[in-house]
Design a protein around this motif. Sequence first.
Motif, PDB file in Angstrom:
ATOM      1  N   PHE A 277      14.392  -4.838 -10.433  1.00 51.63           N
ATOM      2  CA  PHE A 277      14.750  -4.072  -9.245  1.00 51.63           C
ATOM      3  C   PHE A 277      13.858  -2.829  -9.192  1.00 51.63           C
ATOM      4  N   ALA A 278      13.575  -2.344  -8.002  1.00 48.24           N
ATOM      5  CA  ALA A 278      12.882  -1.066  -7.837  1.00 48.24           C
ATOM      6  C   ALA A 278      13.664  -0.215  -6.853  1.00 48.24           C
ATOM      7  N   ALA A 279      13.836   1.060  -7.187  1.00 52.87           N
ATOM      8  CA  ALA A 279      14.584   1.984  -6.336  1.00 52.87           C
ATOM      9  C   ALA A 279      13.794   3.273  -6.179  1.00 52.87           C
ATOM     10  N   ALA A 280      13.895   3.886  -5.002  1.00 49.54           N
ATOM     11  CA  ALA A 280      13.175   5.117  -4.701  1.00 49.54           C
ATOM     12  C   ALA A 280      14.175   6.141  -4.156  1.00 49.54           C
ATOM     13  N   THR A 281      14.416   7.205  -4.930  1.00 50.58           N
ATOM     14  CA  THR A 281      15.442   8.171  -4.547  1.00 50.58           C
ATOM     15  C   THR A 281      14.960   9.190  -3.523  1.00 50.58           C
ATOM     16  N   GLY A 282      13.645   9.318  -3.315  1.00 49.44           N
ATOM     17  CA  GLY A 282      13.119  10.110  -2.218  1.00 49.44           C
ATOM     18  C   GLY A 282      13.092  11.613  -2.401  1.00 49.44           C
ATOM     19  N   HIS A 283      13.253  12.098  -3.626  1.00 51.19           N
ATOM     20  CA  HIS A 283      13.323  13.544  -3.836  1.00 51.19           C
ATOM     21  C   HIS A 283      11.965  14.232  -3.821  1.00 51.19           C
ATOM     22  N   SER A 284      10.869  13.480  -3.986  1.00 47.86           N
ATOM     23  CA  SER A 284       9.570  14.148  -4.123  1.00 47.86           C
ATOM     24  C   SER A 284       8.570  13.786  -3.035  1.00 47.86           C
ATOM     25  N   GLY A 285       9.020  13.150  -1.971  1.00 51.24           N
ATOM     26  CA  GLY A 285       8.123  12.837  -0.870  1.00 51.24           C
ATOM     27  C   GLY A 285       7.427  11.502  -1.044  1.00 51.24           C
ATOM     28  N   ALA A 286       6.774  11.080   0.026  1.00 51.96           N
ATOM     29  CA  ALA A 286       6.121   9.771   0.049  1.00 51.96           C
ATOM     30  C   ALA A 286       4.754   9.840  -0.621  1.00 51.96           C
ATOM     31  N   PRO A 287       4.288   8.710  -1.195  1.00 49.17           N
ATOM     32  CA  PRO A 287       2.905   8.683  -1.701  1.00 49.17           C
ATOM     33  C   PRO A 287       1.932   8.938  -0.566  1.00 49.17           C
ATOM     34  N   SER A 288       0.864   9.653  -0.862  1.00 52.29           N
ATOM     35  CA  SER A 288      -0.048  10.105   0.186  1.00 52.29           C
ATOM     36  C   SER A 288      -0.881   8.983   0.778  1.00 52.29           C
ATOM     37  N   ASP A 289      -1.167   7.947  -0.030  1.00 54.90           N
ATOM     38  CA  ASP A 289      -1.969   6.829   0.459  1.00 54.90           C
ATOM     39  C   ASP A 289      -1.780   5.640  -0.481  1.00 54.90           C
ATOM     40  N   ALA A 290      -2.539   4.569  -0.234  1.00 54.78           N
ATOM     41  CA  ALA A 290      -2.389   3.369  -1.056  1.00 54.78           C
ATOM     42  C   ALA A 290      -2.777   3.613  -2.507  1.00 54.78           C
ATOM     43  N   PHE A 291      -3.702   4.536  -2.746  1.00 56.34           N
ATOM     44  CA  PHE A 291      -4.096   4.837  -4.121  1.00 56.34           C
ATOM     45  C   PHE A 291      -2.950   5.531  -4.867  1.00 56.34           C
ATOM     46  N   ALA A 292      -2.230   6.402  -4.172  1.00 53.68           N
ATOM     47  CA  ALA A 292      -1.087   7.063  -4.791  1.00 53.68           C
ATOM     48  C   ALA A 292       0.013   6.051  -5.108  1.00 53.68           C
ATOM     49  N   LEU A 293       0.236   5.101  -4.204  1.00 55.03           N
ATOM     50  CA  LEU A 293       1.207   4.045  -4.490  1.00 55.03           C
ATOM     51  C   LEU A 293       0.762   3.224  -5.691  1.00 55.03           C
ATOM     52  N   ALA A 294      -0.551   2.959  -5.803  1.00 57.21           N
ATOM     53  CA  ALA A 294      -1.064   2.223  -6.947  1.00 57.21           C
ATOM     54  C   ALA A 294      -0.822   2.986  -8.249  1.00 57.21           C
ATOM     55  N   GLU A 295      -0.910   4.304  -8.217  1.00 54.70           N
ATOM     56  CA  GLU A 295      -0.596   5.103  -9.404  1.00 54.70           C
ATOM     57  C   GLU A 295       0.854   4.909  -9.817  1.00 54.70           C
ATOM     58  N   LEU A 296       1.759   4.915  -8.846  1.00 55.11           N
ATOM     59  CA  LEU A 296       3.168   4.698  -9.154  1.00 55.11           C
ATOM     60  C   LEU A 296       3.392   3.311  -9.729  1.00 55.11           C
ATOM     61  N   CYS A 297       2.730   2.309  -9.155  1.00 57.95           N
ATOM     62  CA  CYS A 297       2.885   0.935  -9.628  1.00 57.95           C
ATOM     63  C   CYS A 297       2.386   0.788 -11.062  1.00 57.95           C
ATOM     64  N   SER A 298       1.233   1.378 -11.363  1.00 57.26           N
ATOM     65  CA  SER A 298       0.693   1.294 -12.713  1.00 57.26           C
ATOM     66  C   SER A 298       1.600   2.001 -13.711  1.00 57.26           C
ATOM     67  N   THR A 299       2.124   3.147 -13.325  1.00 56.50           N
ATOM     68  CA  THR A 299       3.033   3.885 -14.201  1.00 56.50           C
ATOM     69  C   THR A 299       4.307   3.087 -14.450  1.00 56.50           C
ATOM     70  N   ALA A 300       4.811   2.411 -13.409  1.00 57.75           N
ATOM     71  CA  ALA A 300       6.027   1.608 -13.559  1.00 57.75           C
ATOM     72  C   ALA A 300       5.832   0.492 -14.575  1.00 57.75           C
ATOM     73  N   ALA A 301       4.668  -0.167 -14.557  1.00 56.85           N
ATOM     74  CA  ALA A 301       4.400  -1.231 -15.513  1.00 56.85           C
ATOM     75  C   ALA A 301       4.339  -0.688 -16.939  1.00 56.85           C
ATOM     76  N   ASP A 302       3.659   0.431 -17.121  1.00 59.03           N
ATOM     77  CA  ASP A 302       3.568   1.031 -18.454  1.00 59.03           C
ATOM     78  C   ASP A 302       4.940   1.450 -18.969  1.00 59.03           C
ATOM     79  N   VAL A 303       5.724   2.090 -18.104  1.00 57.78           N
ATOM     80  CA  VAL A 303       7.037   2.584 -18.500  1.00 57.78           C
ATOM     81  C   VAL A 303       7.968   1.427 -18.861  1.00 57.78           C
ATOM     82  N   LEU A 304       7.906   0.334 -18.098  1.00 55.47           N
ATOM     83  CA  LEU A 304       8.766  -0.804 -18.405  1.00 55.47           C
ATOM     84  C   LEU A 304       8.366  -1.456 -19.730  1.00 55.47           C
ATOM     85  N   ALA A 305       7.077  -1.559 -20.014  1.00 57.25           N
ATOM     86  CA  ALA A 305       6.645  -2.093 -21.307  1.00 57.25           C
ATOM     87  C   ALA A 305       7.208  -1.259 -22.447  1.00 57.25           C
TER      88      ALA A 305
END
Length: 333
Positions: A277-305
């Motif tokens: 599951f993925a959830a977004a609580t919205g406290h820090s604003g939207a990612p600025s662009d697709a590269f920022a979303l990619a940063e979140l995605c990469s961090t999510a994979a590392d954190v889950l590992a």
Amino acid sequence: MRNLITDVRGLLIGQAHDPVAATGVSVALFERPTVASIAILGGAPGTRDTALLEPEMTVEHVDAIVLSGGSAWGVSAADGVMAALAERGRGFPVGGLRIPIVPQAILFDLLNGGDKSWAKGGSAEPPYRALGRAAVEAAALDVALGTAGAGYGATTATLKGGLGSASARAATGQIVGALVAVNAVGSATIGDGPHFWAAPYERDAEFGGRGWPAAITPGDLGLRFKGGTGQNTTIAIVATDAALTKAQAKRLALAAHDGLARALRPAHAPLDGDIVFAAATGHSGAPSDAFALAELCSTAADVLARAVARGVHAAAALPFPNAKPSWRDRFAS
């Protein structure tokens, strides 16, 4: 930073377990209705109310997400969570009523030695509704790891599984956290040794600091399997304090599955029901662009590992004959 999913603002984690039945429940409780989605890459999933999380579906927000043991019996945990939330006035408004939106994933922990007479035709009621309610009432910032919550009865091919969590700040400045119940058909460790597949992503010796072995042999790469059809499944939640659309949350869930592939061998097997599951609580604003979303995605994979390895590293063996040993039993010395 606690190195827990609760570093993400806007959510608490509640957990409850039944030591006699050797099973439990974990609940992510959101302080307000929260955007969420899901990605299912295992071949044998068990879920409740997850279709509504697809981006094209009408319901935009959830009130809680449940991870539970118990296989199909475990889906009643969401009943207890819904009842507790309804008492608090939470839920989707429909004609003067409120219906709490509580998707759920389950794992198979029925053969771990606990007393599950209700799964053998006995008259006792499964404990999951009560455990779900208790988990909501226990929701807090602290998160017990290892033999706790939905990971209480979990196992892997070689060691006791468990409940893991981790967090990190992405390059965007936003927080990403993970919660996972590790009940994999395969192994989180390399061969028969103490080293974790997730070793390159470890921070501050959070799961023993062993790093890689001196060499990885063909024998180490050989698959280790547990049980048979349906006896497995790793279920997880990744969360961020960013503001995401449902489609972006779907992308986050898909990317986070890379973390399972990095931490478990094999992952996404026909005998696993691997779900994120993925959830977004919205406290820090939207990612600025697709590269920022990619940063979140990469961090999510590392954190889950990392969370997978932490769950196995922190687990304690169950007190039953032929129970899987814990990592600490075998390797702590």
